[in-house]
Design a protein around this motif. Structure first.
Motif, PDB file in Angstrom:
ATOM      1  N   GLU A 151       0.793  -1.225   0.000  1.00 20.68           N
ATOM      2  CA  GLU A 151       0.000   0.000   0.000  1.00 20.68           C
ATOM      3  C   GLU A 151       0.831   1.283   0.000  1.00 20.68           C
ATOM      4  OE1 GLU A 151      -2.673  -0.311   3.288  1.00 20.68           O
ATOM      5  OE2 GLU A 151      -3.993  -1.724   2.236  1.00 20.68           O
ATOM      6  N   GLY A 152       2.138   1.174   0.237  1.00 20.65           N
ATOM      7  CA  GLY A 152       2.961   2.374   0.259  1.00 20.65           C
ATOM      8  C   GLY A 152       4.430   2.017   0.373  1.00 20.65           C
ATOM      9  N   TYR A 153       5.280   3.005   0.158  1.00 17.76           N
ATOM     10  CA  TYR A 153       6.698   2.812   0.419  1.00 17.76           C
ATOM     11  C   TYR A 153       7.313   4.123   0.870  1.00 17.76           C
ATOM     12  CZ  TYR A 153       8.262   4.807  -4.120  1.00 17.76           C
ATOM     13  OH  TYR A 153       8.529   5.630  -5.193  1.00 17.76           O
ATOM     14  N   ILE A 154       8.478   4.014   1.542  1.00 21.14           N
ATOM     15  CA  ILE A 154       9.198   5.180   2.049  1.00 21.14           C
ATOM     16  C   ILE A 154      10.673   5.045   1.715  1.00 21.14           C
ATOM     17  CG2 ILE A 154       9.366   4.076   4.327  1.00 21.14           C
ATOM     18  CD1 ILE A 154       9.385   6.867   5.576  1.00 21.14           C
ATOM     19  N   ILE A 155      11.255   6.113   1.206  1.00 17.75           N
ATOM     20  CA  ILE A 155      12.697   6.186   0.954  1.00 17.75           C
ATOM     21  C   ILE A 155      13.269   7.225   1.912  1.00 17.75           C
ATOM     22  CG2 ILE A 155      14.506   6.778  -0.709  1.00 17.75           C
ATOM     23  CD1 ILE A 155      12.605   6.007  -2.953  1.00 17.75           C
ATOM     24  N   TYR A 156      14.288   6.835   2.669  1.00 14.78           N
ATOM     25  CA  TYR A 156      14.808   7.769   3.663  1.00 14.78           C
ATOM     26  C   TYR A 156      16.302   7.563   3.887  1.00 14.78           C
ATOM     27  CZ  TYR A 156      14.551   3.845   6.970  1.00 14.78           C
ATOM     28  OH  TYR A 156      14.721   2.623   7.593  1.00 14.78           O
ATOM     29  N   PHE A 157      16.903   8.599   4.512  1.00  9.65           N
ATOM     30  CA  PHE A 157      18.331   8.607   4.838  1.00  9.65           C
ATOM     31  C   PHE A 157      18.475   9.108   6.268  1.00  9.65           C
ATOM     32  CE2 PHE A 157      17.639   9.423   0.405  1.00  9.65           C
ATOM     33  CZ  PHE A 157      18.556   8.620  -0.258  1.00  9.65           C
ATOM     34  N   LEU A 158      19.403   8.529   7.000  1.00  3.86           N
ATOM     35  CA  LEU A 158      19.680   8.949   8.368  1.00  3.86           C
ATOM     36  C   LEU A 158      20.946   9.793   8.380  1.00  3.86           C
ATOM     37  CD1 LEU A 158      18.971   5.574  10.217  1.00  3.86           C
ATOM     38  CD2 LEU A 158      17.408   7.504   9.884  1.00  3.86           C
ATOM     39  N   ASP A 159      20.808  11.028   8.864  1.00  2.00           N
ATOM     40  CA  ASP A 159      21.931  11.966   8.877  1.00  2.00           C
ATOM     41  C   ASP A 159      22.019  12.588  10.265  1.00  2.00           C
ATOM     42  OD1 ASP A 159      23.969  13.692   8.304  1.00  2.00           O
ATOM     43  OD2 ASP A 159      22.742  15.100   7.140  1.00  2.00           O
ATOM     44  N   GLY A 160      22.798  11.947  11.133  1.00  2.00           N
ATOM     45  CA  GLY A 160      22.897  12.427  12.507  1.00  2.00           C
ATOM     46  C   GLY A 160      21.552  12.336  13.203  1.00  2.00           C
ATOM     47  N   GLU A 161      21.072  13.441  13.741  1.00  2.00           N
ATOM     48  CA  GLU A 161      19.799  13.444  14.462  1.00  2.00           C
ATOM     49  C   GLU A 161      18.612  13.770  13.557  1.00  2.00           C
ATOM     50  OE1 GLU A 161      20.137  16.035  17.833  1.00  2.00           O
ATOM     51  OE2 GLU A 161      21.108  14.479  19.036  1.00  2.00           O
ATOM     52  N   THR A 162      18.836  13.817  12.252  1.00  2.00           N
ATOM     53  CA  THR A 162      17.762  14.128  11.310  1.00  2.00           C
ATOM     54  C   THR A 162      17.564  12.981  10.327  1.00  2.00           C
ATOM     55  OG1 THR A 162      18.207  16.507  11.435  1.00  2.00           O
ATOM     56  CG2 THR A 162      16.937  15.735   9.548  1.00  2.00           C
ATOM     57  N   MET A 163      16.301  12.604  10.116  1.00  2.00           N
ATOM     58  CA  MET A 163      15.935  11.675   9.059  1.00  2.00           C
ATOM     59  C   MET A 163      15.426  12.486   7.874  1.00  2.00           C
ATOM     60  SD  MET A 163      12.833   8.853   8.850  1.00  2.00           S
ATOM     61  CE  MET A 163      13.539   7.620   9.921  1.00  2.00           C
ATOM     62  N   PHE A 164      15.963  12.213   6.683  1.00  2.65           N
ATOM     63  CA  PHE A 164      15.453  12.851   5.478  1.00  2.65           C
ATOM     64  C   PHE A 164      14.632  11.836   4.706  1.00  2.65           C
ATOM     65  CE2 PHE A 164      16.236  13.635   0.825  1.00  2.65           C
ATOM     66  CZ  PHE A 164      15.244  14.601   0.699  1.00  2.65           C
ATOM     67  N   VAL A 165      13.349  12.133   4.515  1.00  6.92           N
ATOM     68  CA  VAL A 165      12.448  11.260   3.748  1.00  6.92           C
ATOM     69  C   VAL A 165      12.335  11.836   2.339  1.00  6.92           C
ATOM     70  CG1 VAL A 165      10.127  10.308   3.536  1.00  6.92           C
ATOM     71  CG2 VAL A 165      11.194  10.546   5.798  1.00  6.92           C
ATOM     72  N   ARG A 166      12.961  11.164   1.421  1.00  2.18           N
ATOM     73  CA  ARG A 166      12.961  11.634   0.027  1.00  2.18           C
ATOM     74  C   ARG A 166      11.621  11.366  -0.654  1.00  2.18           C
ATOM     75  NH1 ARG A 166      17.590  10.075  -4.458  1.00  2.18           N
ATOM     76  NH2 ARG A 166      16.232   9.920  -6.274  1.00  2.18           N
ATOM     77  N   GLU A 167      11.037  10.223  -0.345  1.00  4.48           N
ATOM     78  CA  GLU A 167       9.717   9.903  -0.894  1.00  4.48           C
ATOM     79  C   GLU A 167       8.915   9.140   0.137  1.00  4.48           C
ATOM     80  OE1 GLU A 167      10.943   9.500  -5.642  1.00  4.48           O
ATOM     81  OE2 GLU A 167      10.086   7.762  -4.596  1.00  4.48           O
ATOM     82  N   ILE A 168       7.623   9.458   0.224  1.00 10.62           N
ATOM     83  CA  ILE A 168       6.689   8.667   1.009  1.00 10.62           C
ATOM     84  C   ILE A 168       5.415   8.581   0.172  1.00 10.62           C
ATOM     85  CG2 ILE A 168       6.029  10.696   2.406  1.00 10.62           C
ATOM     86  CD1 ILE A 168       5.533   8.670   4.731  1.00 10.62           C
ATOM     87  N   TYR A 169       5.280   7.471  -0.549  1.00 11.21           N
ATOM     88  CA  TYR A 169       4.184   7.251  -1.490  1.00 11.21           C
ATOM     89  C   TYR A 169       3.182   6.291  -0.854  1.00 11.21           C
ATOM     90  CZ  TYR A 169       6.938   9.251  -5.393  1.00 11.21           C
ATOM     91  OH  TYR A 169       7.655  10.084  -6.233  1.00 11.21           O
ATOM     92  N   TYR A 170       1.909   6.567  -1.018  1.00 11.97           N
ATOM     93  CA  TYR A 170       0.890   5.759  -0.348  1.00 11.97           C
ATOM     94  C   TYR A 170      -0.387   5.722  -1.179  1.00 11.97           C
ATOM     95  CZ  TYR A 170       0.049  10.598   1.052  1.00 11.97           C
ATOM     96  OH  TYR A 170      -0.119  11.964   1.038  1.00 11.97           O
ATOM     97  N   LYS A 171      -1.109   4.595  -1.030  1.00 13.82           N
ATOM     98  CA  LYS A 171      -2.381   4.426  -1.725  1.00 13.82           C
ATOM     99  C   LYS A 171      -3.558   4.902  -0.894  1.00 13.82           C
ATOM    100  CE  LYS A 171      -1.130   0.424  -4.594  1.00 13.82           C
ATOM    101  NZ  LYS A 171      -1.506  -0.971  -4.955  1.00 13.82           N
ATOM    102  N   ASN A 172      -3.377   4.977   0.431  1.00 12.17           N
ATOM    103  CA  ASN A 172      -4.477   5.379   1.305  1.00 12.17           C
ATOM    104  C   ASN A 172      -3.909   5.999   2.579  1.00 12.17           C
ATOM    105  OD1 ASN A 172      -3.891   3.097   3.167  1.00 12.17           O
ATOM    106  ND2 ASN A 172      -4.675   1.852   1.481  1.00 12.17           N
TER     107      ASN A 172
END
Length: 385
Positions: A204-225
């Motif tokens: 139903e969805g996917y998430i692309i992310y990177f961990l950079d110290g105390e910050t998470m960067f979410v490049r994509e968060i795609y979802y059907k619902n």
């Protein structure tokens, strides 16, 4: 100075220019020159026998106003410091634009490091994104329904399916097929990123992310619902012992802002992302479908300093749901530069905004006709190379 396509034995020189000019990690550079780089899509400047400047034209298909166009994504525009200021960038850009016209490509895209560098060549701002900056603790109230698991090459079909559903309401996006996601998986791996799929009643969805110290960067968060979105927001929260904040990039029509418990504690801003350019104005206009039985014509004066075939007065006739375009030696009633026409063609602005931004005087009749040709839409693209 000689401008030409790269030779087979110049890969090392081009890679050295890239490494000098861009702050990319070794793993990503190796991925890029193995997966993306193509000699025949690379233009270089040779000075006294040495390659001193280069750019690449990475090939994509984009869905623009419900039509698929082959397009060149201009990346890696770079020049060694000892020859900067000699006009090499201007000459390589002129060569490139003529090359794209010769190849019969109708549009091009470019991610600018500085908009001022590329506006003079006819590229103009055409894509925005929403950027959310959220305290991880503000995502604690959600719960995960189903499960999340790390994606790999055996999950390509699921990734394609999710993206098709998520991107159905946006304009100007890249066509994402099996080959696209095979490459994307390698790209994310090269930057130590992660792709997870959310599964409940199917994928139903996917998430692309990177961990950079105390910050998470979410490049994509795609979802059907919305259930899938909330499950992935909880997945983000589950990193609260590693990260204090999360930065999320999303399309302009994204729905995250509607489900946040307290939007006032979230920093939400519009982030300029990508420029576009019309390469072949006549062919692009004639490719459009007009969703009306309206008939009429108008003469538009177009100013393009770098592609001569786009310069002059164009008679545009609307007939049988199509546009018929020819250059004429007649008076015009409307005048646009290629930058404004690009924003209209990419559906980033509408006619009223074009008139306001350029202080134009246009008759009500011509405004009515132009409104049938150019419609504003929600643009989204998220390709980095």
């Amino acid at each position: 100075m000689k401008i030409r396509h790269a030779k087979e034995d110049e890969l090392k020189d081009i890679k050295n220019i890239w490494n000098y000019c861009f702050n990319d990690g070794e793993s990503f550079v190796e991925y890029y020159f193995k997966d993306k780089y193509k000699r025949h899509n690379t233009i270089v400047v040779e000075d006294e026998g040495e390659v001193v400047s280069s750019l690449q034209l990475n090939q994509y298909k984009i869905n623009l106003n419900n039509k698929i166009y082959n397009t060149s994504y201009v990346v890696g525009v770079s020049t060694l410091p000892q020859v900067r200021g000699r006009g090499y960038m201007k000459n390589i850009m002129k060569f490139m634009l003529k090359e794209l016209y010769r190849k019969n490509q109708l549009v091009s895209i470019l991610m600018p490091i500085d908009y001022r560098l590329y506006r003079k060549y006819g590229y103009e701002h055409c894509y925005d994104q929403i950027e959310y900056n959220i305290n991880i603790e503000d995502l604690s109230s959600y719960k995960i329904n189903g499960k999340l698991y790390k994606a790999n090459r055996y999950n390509i079909n699921e990734l394609v399916d999710i993206s098709k559903d998520f991107l159905k309401d946006v304009n100007g996006n890249v066509e994402r097929d099996d080959k696209f996601y095979q490459s994307l998986l390698e790209e994310i791996k090269s930057e130590n990123g992660h792709i997870y799929i959310h599964e409940n009643d199917g994928s139903e969805g996917y998430i692309i992310y990177f961990l950079d110290g105390e910050t998470m960067f979410v490049r994509e968060i795609y979802y059907k619902n919305m259930d899938s979105l909330k499950s992935m927001l909880k997945f983000i929260y589950n990193h609260n012992t590693q990260c204090k904040k999360v930065k999320i990039s999303a399309p302009i029509n994204d729905k995250i802002k509607f489900v946040l418990d307290n939007p006032r504690t979230c920093d939400i801003k519009i982030k300029p992302f990508m420029m576009g350019r019309i390469i072949n104005l006549k062919a692009y206009l004639e490719s459009l479908t007009i969703k009306s039985n309206i008939e009429g014509s108008l003469n538009i004066l177009v100013k393009d300093n770098y592609i001569e075939n786009n310069n002059g007065v164009f008679k545009i006739q609307i007939k049988n749901n199509r546009l018929f375009v020819e250059k004429v030696n007649e008076k015009h009633t409307v005048s646009f530069n290629i930058n404004t026409l690009t924003q209209l063609a990419f559906s980033y602005i509408d006619i009223d905004e074009a008139i306001l931004l350029n202080d134009l005087k246009i008759s009500k009749r011509d405004i009515s006709l132009l409104n049938y040709i150019f419609k504003k839409r929600n643009n989204y693209i998220n390709e980095y190379v």
